[in-house]
Motif scaffolding. Structure first.
Motif, PDB file in Angstrom:
ATOM      1  N   LEU A 135      77.851   1.436  46.112  1.00 31.45           N
ATOM      2  CA  LEU A 135      78.376   1.184  47.450  1.00 31.45           C
ATOM      3  C   LEU A 135      78.332  -0.304  47.774  1.00 31.45           C
ATOM      4  N   LEU A 136      77.199  -0.932  47.546  1.00 33.06           N
ATOM      5  CA  LEU A 136      77.081  -2.358  47.847  1.00 33.06           C
ATOM      6  C   LEU A 136      78.073  -3.170  47.019  1.00 33.06           C
ATOM      7  N   LYS A 137      78.251  -2.792  45.772  1.00 35.21           N
ATOM      8  CA  LYS A 137      79.203  -3.481  44.908  1.00 35.21           C
ATOM      9  C   LYS A 137      80.620  -3.361  45.464  1.00 35.21           C
ATOM     10  N   GLU A 138      80.991  -2.145  45.883  1.00 31.38           N
ATOM     11  CA  GLU A 138      82.318  -1.926  46.463  1.00 31.38           C
ATOM     12  C   GLU A 138      82.527  -2.750  47.723  1.00 31.38           C
ATOM     13  N   LEU A 139      81.521  -2.721  48.608  1.00 26.14           N
ATOM     14  CA  LEU A 139      81.656  -3.442  49.875  1.00 26.14           C
ATOM     15  C   LEU A 139      81.831  -4.935  49.641  1.00 26.14           C
ATOM     16  N   LYS A 140      81.085  -5.491  48.709  1.00 26.44           N
ATOM     17  CA  LYS A 140      81.187  -6.929  48.435  1.00 26.44           C
ATOM     18  C   LYS A 140      82.527  -7.289  47.807  1.00 26.44           C
ATOM     19  N   GLN A 141      83.117  -6.331  47.084  1.00 29.71           N
ATOM     20  CA  GLN A 141      84.435  -6.570  46.502  1.00 29.71           C
ATOM     21  C   GLN A 141      85.538  -6.457  47.563  1.00 29.71           C
ATOM     22  N   ASP A 142      85.351  -5.528  48.500  1.00 25.65           N
ATOM     23  CA  ASP A 142      86.424  -5.164  49.424  1.00 25.65           C
ATOM     24  C   ASP A 142      86.402  -5.918  50.744  1.00 25.65           C
ATOM     25  N   PHE A 143      85.294  -6.591  51.073  1.00 24.87           N
ATOM     26  CA  PHE A 143      85.169  -7.279  52.362  1.00 24.87           C
ATOM     27  C   PHE A 143      84.790  -8.742  52.150  1.00 24.87           C
ATOM     28  N   GLU A 144      85.156  -9.565  53.104  1.00 26.27           N
ATOM     29  CA  GLU A 144      84.813 -10.980  53.048  1.00 26.27           C
ATOM     30  C   GLU A 144      83.323 -11.211  53.261  1.00 26.27           C
ATOM     31  N   GLU A 145      82.703 -10.355  54.084  1.00 24.56           N
ATOM     32  CA  GLU A 145      81.293 -10.561  54.435  1.00 24.56           C
ATOM     33  C   GLU A 145      80.586  -9.224  54.558  1.00 24.56           C
ATOM     34  N   VAL A 146      79.391  -9.109  54.006  1.00 19.97           N
ATOM     35  CA  VAL A 146      78.575  -7.896  54.100  1.00 19.97           C
ATOM     36  C   VAL A 146      77.177  -8.306  54.546  1.00 19.97           C
ATOM     37  N   ARG A 147      76.706  -7.698  55.636  1.00 23.13           N
ATOM     38  CA  ARG A 147      75.394  -8.029  56.182  1.00 23.13           C
ATOM     39  C   ARG A 147      74.585  -6.759  56.400  1.00 23.13           C
ATOM     40  N   HIS A 148      73.258  -6.903  56.401  1.00 26.41           N
ATOM     41  CA  HIS A 148      72.369  -5.823  56.808  1.00 26.41           C
ATOM     42  C   HIS A 148      71.681  -6.248  58.098  1.00 26.41           C
ATOM     43  N   VAL A 149      71.736  -5.381  59.114  1.00 26.74           N
ATOM     44  CA  VAL A 149      71.259  -5.747  60.442  1.00 26.74           C
ATOM     45  C   VAL A 149      70.433  -4.618  61.038  1.00 26.74           C
ATOM     46  N   LYS A 150      69.337  -4.973  61.698  1.00 30.91           N
ATOM     47  CA  LYS A 150      68.566  -4.010  62.481  1.00 30.91           C
ATOM     48  C   LYS A 150      68.666  -4.436  63.944  1.00 30.91           C
ATOM     49  N   PRO A 151      69.475  -3.744  64.749  1.00 28.67           N
ATOM     50  CA  PRO A 151      69.617  -4.129  66.152  1.00 28.67           C
ATOM     51  C   PRO A 151      68.286  -4.019  66.896  1.00 28.67           C
ATOM     52  N   ALA A 152      68.154  -4.786  67.953  1.00 30.73           N
ATOM     53  CA  ALA A 152      66.932  -4.757  68.748  1.00 30.73           C
ATOM     54  C   ALA A 152      66.661  -3.367  69.303  1.00 30.73           C
TER      55      ALA A 152
ATOM     56  N   ALA B  88      80.144  -4.489  57.269  1.00 27.22           N
ATOM     57  CA  ALA B  88      81.116  -5.084  56.357  1.00 27.22           C
ATOM     58  C   ALA B  88      82.311  -5.568  57.162  1.00 27.22           C
ATOM     59  N   LEU B  89      82.623  -6.844  57.063  1.00 26.39           N
ATOM     60  CA  LEU B  89      83.612  -7.491  57.917  1.00 26.39           C
ATOM     61  C   LEU B  89      84.793  -8.025  57.111  1.00 26.39           C
ATOM     62  N   SER B  90      85.963  -7.966  57.728  1.00 20.15           N
ATOM     63  CA  SER B  90      87.204  -8.523  57.161  1.00 20.15           C
ATOM     64  C   SER B  90      87.590  -7.822  55.856  1.00 20.15           C
ATOM     65  N   PHE B  91      88.032  -6.595  56.001  1.00 20.57           N
ATOM     66  CA  PHE B  91      88.473  -5.783  54.865  1.00 20.57           C
ATOM     67  C   PHE B  91      89.651  -6.462  54.169  1.00 20.57           C
ATOM     68  N   ARG B  92      89.549  -6.569  52.859  1.00 21.53           N
ATOM     69  CA  ARG B  92      90.604  -7.243  52.093  1.00 21.53           C
ATOM     70  C   ARG B  92      91.797  -6.336  51.820  1.00 21.53           C
TER      71      ARG B  92
ATOM     72  N   ALA C 173      87.844   3.307  53.302  1.00 23.16           N
ATOM     73  CA  ALA C 173      88.692   2.534  52.396  1.00 23.16           C
ATOM     74  C   ALA C 173      90.133   3.034  52.395  1.00 23.16           C
ATOM     75  N   GLU C 174      90.326   4.288  52.792  1.00 24.51           N
ATOM     76  CA  GLU C 174      91.675   4.863  52.832  1.00 24.51           C
ATOM     77  C   GLU C 174      92.392   4.583  54.143  1.00 24.51           C
ATOM     78  N   VAL C 175      91.644   4.288  55.207  1.00 26.23           N
ATOM     79  CA  VAL C 175      92.295   4.163  56.523  1.00 26.23           C
ATOM     80  C   VAL C 175      92.192   2.774  57.143  1.00 26.23           C
ATOM     81  N   LEU C 176      91.295   1.925  56.657  1.00 29.07           N
ATOM     82  CA  LEU C 176      91.116   0.620  57.284  1.00 29.07           C
ATOM     83  C   LEU C 176      92.322  -0.290  57.048  1.00 29.07           C
ATOM     84  N   ALA C 177      92.709  -0.977  58.101  1.00 29.68           N
ATOM     85  CA  ALA C 177      93.726  -2.005  57.992  1.00 29.68           C
ATOM     86  C   ALA C 177      93.088  -3.282  57.456  1.00 29.68           C
ATOM     87  N   PRO C 178      93.855  -4.144  56.796  1.00 35.57           N
ATOM     88  CA  PRO C 178      93.307  -5.438  56.372  1.00 35.57           C
ATOM     89  C   PRO C 178      92.677  -6.171  57.558  1.00 35.57           C
ATOM     90  N   GLY C 179      91.494  -6.728  57.326  1.00 33.09           N
ATOM     91  CA  GLY C 179      90.767  -7.384  58.402  1.00 33.09           C
ATOM     92  C   GLY C 179      89.819  -6.463  59.136  1.00 33.09           C
TER      93      GLY C 179
END
Length: 233
Positions: free
Chosen positions: A194-211, A224-228, A172-178
């Motif tokens: 943490l989940l509350k923060e991520l949903k506030q700070d990003f446009e999209e939050v997903r949980h993924v298990k890669p193959a 968490a995508l597209s940092f506000r 949160a201290e180093v990420l650029a917008p987006g």
């Protein structure tokens, strides 16, 4: 450096190998060795020059969400043995642009083009040293950090969540917008504050298990995508 990725999964199946149980080898060690020998991602990582099968987890996440862009600045928390750092470096370091900075308490061989800090990320001085290496904003912060498992589900969940929360406090201290933040958590996903923060700070939050994540593993990743953006002091 690893060869250029030719996909995000194994290219084919090899013949299954059986492990003979040695007198001095425990049953658990034999099972682990059998799994390693017959894991197609282990074989494919070896073929492509990746340092770990975990490289394919990041490749698959990027294939889905497209966050490793040429010229991007990437931070890799918990970098050793370097599989994720290799993937990030190959994807973003183009024509003299881009930056990849990694940190791990464990020593690891250099990754061409990346800057690696051998230090415990949980130490008070670690974030400032990482910021000095980064020398600006980050487009992506990755955390594949994991604490030693105790076998007690609740305890292990709390330990890995503490790492994810610390990773995000830094992000949160180093990420650029987006920007993008990705962290390993356990089944049940990011929870509470943490989940509350991520949903506030990003446009999209997903949980993924890669193959590439083993089916018997409880790990999943919060993406968490597209940092506000945040006001920084």
């Amino acid at each position: 450096m690893a060869s250029k990725p030719g996909g995000t999964g194994p290219s084919g199946r090899g013949l299954k190998e059986r492990v003979k149980t040695a007198n001095k080898r425990s049953a658990s060690s034999t099972r682990w060795l059998d799994r390693q020998l017959n894991d197609p991602y282990v074989a494919e990582a070896r073929k492509r020059g990746f340092r770990s099968r975990a490289a394919f987890k990041l490749l698959q996440l990027d294939e889905r969400f497209h966050f490793l862009k040429s010229g991007a600045h990437v931070v890799d928390l918990g970098a050793a043995p370097g599989g994720w750092t290799q993937v990030a470096a190959e994807a973003v370091l183009k024509k003299g642009k881009g930056k990849v900075v990694g940190i791990d308490i464990l020593k690891m061989d250099p990754v061409p083009g990346a800057e690696i800090l051998h230090l415990d990320f949980m130490l008070e001085e670690a974030p400032s040293q990482l910021k000095a290496l980064l020398d600006g904003d980050a487009d992506v912060v990755l955390s594949d950090m994991a604490a030693s498992a105790t076998g007690h589900q609740r305890t292990d969940h709390l330990k890995i969540m503490a790492l994810a929360e610390t990773a995000y406090a830094f992000a949160a201290e180093v990420l650029a917008p987006g920007g993008t933040f990705i962290a390993k958590v356990l089944q049940g996903g990011a929870t509470g504050d943490l989940l509350k923060e991520l949903k506030q700070d990003f446009e999209e939050v997903r949980h993924v298990k890669p193959a590439a994540s083993r089916k018997d593993s409880a790990e999943i990743y919060v993406v968490a995508l597209s940092f506000r953006g945040r006001a920084r002091g």
